[in-house]
Motif scaffolding. Structure first.
Motif, PDB file in Angstrom:
ATOM      1  N   LEU A  25       3.066  -7.689   9.168  1.00  0.00           N
ATOM      2  CA  LEU A  25       2.125  -6.975  10.036  1.00  0.00           C
ATOM      3  C   LEU A  25       0.835  -6.639   9.296  1.00  0.00           C
ATOM      4  CD1 LEU A  25       4.514  -4.309  11.636  1.00  0.00           C
ATOM      5  CD2 LEU A  25       3.946  -6.562  12.540  1.00  0.00           C
ATOM      6  N   HIS A  26      -0.280  -6.734  10.006  1.00  0.00           N
ATOM      7  CA  HIS A  26      -1.534  -6.173   9.515  1.00  0.00           C
ATOM      8  C   HIS A  26      -1.449  -4.654   9.580  1.00  0.00           C
ATOM      9  CE1 HIS A  26      -5.774  -4.895   9.728  1.00  0.00           C
ATOM     10  NE2 HIS A  26      -6.009  -5.962   8.984  1.00  0.00           N
ATOM     11  N   CYS A  27      -2.145  -3.983   8.681  1.00  0.00           N
ATOM     12  CA  CYS A  27      -2.097  -2.514   8.616  1.00  0.00           C
ATOM     13  C   CYS A  27      -2.429  -1.873   9.960  1.00  0.00           C
ATOM     14  CB  CYS A  27      -3.073  -2.009   7.557  1.00  0.00           C
ATOM     15  SG  CYS A  27      -2.845  -2.744   5.915  1.00  0.00           S
ATOM     16  N   GLY A  28      -3.332  -2.507  10.698  1.00  0.00           N
ATOM     17  CA  GLY A  28      -3.805  -1.905  11.936  1.00  0.00           C
ATOM     18  C   GLY A  28      -2.757  -1.794  13.020  1.00  0.00           C
ATOM     19  N   VAL A  29      -1.693  -2.592  12.950  1.00  0.00           N
ATOM     20  CA  VAL A  29      -0.657  -2.518  13.984  1.00  0.00           C
ATOM     21  C   VAL A  29      -0.081  -1.115  14.046  1.00  0.00           C
ATOM     22  CG1 VAL A  29       1.594  -3.379  14.691  1.00  0.00           C
ATOM     23  CG2 VAL A  29      -0.117  -4.970  13.795  1.00  0.00           C
TER      24      VAL A  29
ATOM     25  N   GLN B 196       6.146   5.053  14.151  1.00  0.00           N
ATOM     26  CA  GLN B 196       7.393   5.260  13.439  1.00  0.00           C
ATOM     27  C   GLN B 196       8.382   4.143  13.774  1.00  0.00           C
ATOM     28  OE1 GLN B 196       7.646   7.966  11.197  1.00  0.00           O
ATOM     29  NE2 GLN B 196       5.463   7.965  11.714  1.00  0.00           N
ATOM     30  N   CYS B 197       9.495   4.109  13.033  1.00  0.00           N
ATOM     31  CA  CYS B 197      10.482   3.038  13.205  1.00  0.00           C
ATOM     32  C   CYS B 197      10.940   2.922  14.652  1.00  0.00           C
ATOM     33  CB  CYS B 197      11.692   3.275  12.311  1.00  0.00           C
ATOM     34  SG  CYS B 197      11.317   3.400  10.550  1.00  0.00           S
ATOM     35  N   GLN B 198      11.250   4.067  15.277  1.00  0.00           N
ATOM     36  CA  GLN B 198      11.813   4.059  16.616  1.00  0.00           C
ATOM     37  C   GLN B 198      10.805   3.637  17.678  1.00  0.00           C
ATOM     38  OE1 GLN B 198      11.566   6.644  14.639  1.00  0.00           O
ATOM     39  NE2 GLN B 198      10.750   8.465  15.673  1.00  0.00           N
TER      40      GLN B 198
ATOM     41  N   PRO C 231       0.777  -1.239   0.000  1.00  0.00           N
ATOM     42  CA  PRO C 231       0.000   0.000   0.000  1.00  0.00           C
ATOM     43  C   PRO C 231       0.809   1.289   0.000  1.00  0.00           C
ATOM     44  CG  PRO C 231      -0.006  -0.972   2.181  1.00  0.00           C
ATOM     45  CD  PRO C 231       0.708  -1.944   1.292  1.00  0.00           C
ATOM     46  N   HIS C 232       2.061   1.258   0.460  1.00  0.00           N
ATOM     47  CA  HIS C 232       2.829   2.494   0.581  1.00  0.00           C
ATOM     48  C   HIS C 232       3.496   2.818  -0.755  1.00  0.00           C
ATOM     49  CE1 HIS C 232       2.739   0.599   4.616  1.00  0.00           C
ATOM     50  NE2 HIS C 232       2.403   1.823   4.989  1.00  0.00           N
ATOM     51  N   GLY C 233       3.144   3.956  -1.317  1.00  0.00           N
ATOM     52  CA  GLY C 233       3.706   4.300  -2.612  1.00  0.00           C
ATOM     53  C   GLY C 233       4.008   5.771  -2.804  1.00  0.00           C
TER      54      GLY C 233
ATOM     55  N   LEU D 129       8.719   0.469   4.178  1.00  0.00           N
ATOM     56  CA  LEU D 129       7.381   0.363   4.760  1.00  0.00           C
ATOM     57  C   LEU D 129       6.627  -0.833   4.203  1.00  0.00           C
ATOM     58  CD1 LEU D 129       6.376   4.150   4.738  1.00  0.00           C
ATOM     59  CD2 LEU D 129       7.235   2.798   6.656  1.00  0.00           C
ATOM     60  N   ASN D 130       6.708  -1.041   2.891  1.00  0.00           N
ATOM     61  CA  ASN D 130       6.006  -2.173   2.285  1.00  0.00           C
ATOM     62  C   ASN D 130       6.569  -3.509   2.738  1.00  0.00           C
ATOM     63  OD1 ASN D 130       4.004  -0.861   0.762  1.00  0.00           O
ATOM     64  ND2 ASN D 130       5.455  -0.405  -0.875  1.00  0.00           N
ATOM     65  N   MET D 131       7.831  -3.522   3.167  1.00  0.00           N
ATOM     66  CA  MET D 131       8.421  -4.746   3.674  1.00  0.00           C
ATOM     67  C   MET D 131       7.652  -5.253   4.897  1.00  0.00           C
ATOM     68  SD  MET D 131      12.516  -5.264   3.964  1.00  0.00           S
ATOM     69  CE  MET D 131      12.664  -4.009   5.220  1.00  0.00           C
ATOM     70  N   HIS D 132       7.049  -4.342   5.665  1.00  0.00           N
ATOM     71  CA  HIS D 132       6.277  -4.745   6.836  1.00  0.00           C
ATOM     72  C   HIS D 132       4.951  -5.405   6.452  1.00  0.00           C
ATOM     73  CE1 HIS D 132       9.133  -1.899   8.557  1.00  0.00           C
ATOM     74  NE2 HIS D 132       8.813  -2.320   9.753  1.00  0.00           N
ATOM     75  N   SER D 133       4.516  -5.211   5.214  1.00  0.00           N
ATOM     76  CA  SER D 133       3.236  -5.770   4.796  1.00  0.00           C
ATOM     77  C   SER D 133       3.239  -7.290   4.795  1.00  0.00           C
ATOM     78  CB  SER D 133       2.877  -5.266   3.385  1.00  0.00           C
ATOM     79  OG  SER D 133       2.796  -3.863   3.350  1.00  0.00           O
TER      80      SER D 133
END
Length: 375
Positions: free
Chosen positions: A141-145, A309-311, A123-125, A134-138
């Motif tokens: 992880l579910h988007c809601g996390v 965020q990442c941190q 979804p991140h574009g 960010l897309n690597m997390h797809s």
């Protein structure tokens, strides 16, 4: 003078009778077939030398059948038909991508954010600088996390099956890595048949979770083929600990989602937003700006104003996510807690330089300011 007598011909001197007709035809047919084969091979040789080397051939199917873009059809659709994927262990990506895929990306069939048609599977574009990270997390992880609003700390996360959405335990791949990490400390003679059968069973389960992963299956078969307590078994366990982390992205068969405490089920959509989603898909494209924003608020009633965020997660002893409690092995916990990666992403996002190889190695001192910058 008396006439010389003429002896009658003996049996060996008797005239040769005509050969049978069938044998004669067979000999001639054999000669003709051999001549035709020689002529055909000669033609193919001349054609290859004269025509094939002069006239450029067509693009190989291993390339021509690859998709040009990594869209939803590419992720969900015709993977078995692509020779470029089926014929190699590590398939390359679509033509617009430079790198190969170490493993394919599993589709989340129960994520309503993407299943509704509003968002794509990646979804991140918008921001080119960090969309790949960010897309690597797809795949995990579910988007809601990151996008559903909650004050809980640490976040109440559970694993769910990407096929049916049911709650489940940690993926077999993570368990296999944890098991291999413990067995690596054993002497070869101390590795028992139970140790061997446990890690082989976990690898077979991980292979099924991944929808069939040749590398994982081959490793399981090799581990099952050697004798318990032998040096080859110890060597293969060492190898397993080294190569299995390559399959961490997209090979779990499961993802993490927020837990709905009352029901004990994973949260896979905004609650009560079904009608708002249908309305937005029907009228959102023709609505004005203010009406569209109002409709989007109804579609995302629990949306965070600012995503995590990442941190917030990738720090040692982080308070937002208890990675170890989710079943991650110690080696993976250390990797996810290493701040170098998210610091690099922050530098990319904000246009600041970062320095190689210091960005990928533990730093004991600040990187020299005179080092060449890479963006």
């Amino acid at each position: 003078m008396a006439d010389a007598s003429i002896d009658p011909p003996t049996q060996s001197q008797a005239p040769r009778r005509d050969e049978p007709l069938a044998l004669n035809i067979l000999e001639r047919g054999y000669s003709l077939a051999l001549l035709l084969i020689i002529m055909f091979l000669s033609y193919r040789s001349v054609r290859y030398l004269v025509v094939s080397l002069i006239t450029p051939g067509a693009t190989p199917a291993q390339i021509s059948q690859l998709p040009k873009r990594l869209d939803s059809e590419a992720l969900v659709g015709r993977r078995p038909d692509w020779l470029g994927i089926a014929s190699v262990e590590n398939p390359r990506g679509p033509l617009a991508h430079f790198h190969r895929f170490e493993n394919w990306i599993q589709i989340d069939g129960v994520n309503d954010c993407t299943r509704s048609g509003c968002h794509g599977p990646l979804p991140h574009g918008k921001q080119k600088a960090d969309r790949a990270f960010l897309n690597m997390h797809s795949t995990t992880l579910h988007c809601g996390v990151c996008h559903l609003n909650t004050d809980a700390s640490p976040l109440p996360l559970v694993w769910y099956d990407v096929k049916d959405g049911t709650r489940r335990g940690p993926p077999a791949l993570l368990q296999a890595v944890a098991r291999a990490d413990k067995l690596r400390d054993k002497e070869a003679k101390d590795l028992t048949a139970q140790d061997q059968s446990e890690i082989v069973a976990l690898l077979h389960e991980a292979d099924r979770d991944a929808g069939g992963e040749p590398g994982i299956k081959r490793l399981a078969d090799h581990l099952a083929a050697v004798r318990a307590g032998s040096a080859p078994l110890a060597q293969l366990i060492q190898l397993a600990g080294d190569i299995l982390p390559r399959y961490f992205r997209g090979a779990y068969g499961a993802k993490l989602a927020l837990l709905d405490a009352p029901s004990g089920k994973p949260v896979l959509t905004h609650p009560g937003a079904e009608d708002a989603i249908r309305e937005f898909l029907k009228r959102g494209g023709s609505a004005g700006q203010s009406e569209r924003e109002s409709m989007l608020k109804n579609v995302h009633p629990l949306r965070r104003e600012t995503p995590l965020q990442c941190q917030d997660c990738h720090v040692e002893n982080g308070s937002r996510v208890d990675v170890a409690a989710l079943g991650y092995p110690a080696v993976r916990v250390r990797a996810l807690s290493e701040p170098a990666i998210f610091k690099m992403i922050e530098n990319i996002r904000e246009g600041r330089p970062f320095y190689l190889p210091a960005v990928s190695m533990p730093q004991t001192a600040p990187a020299p300011t005179s080092a060449p910058a890479s963006k």
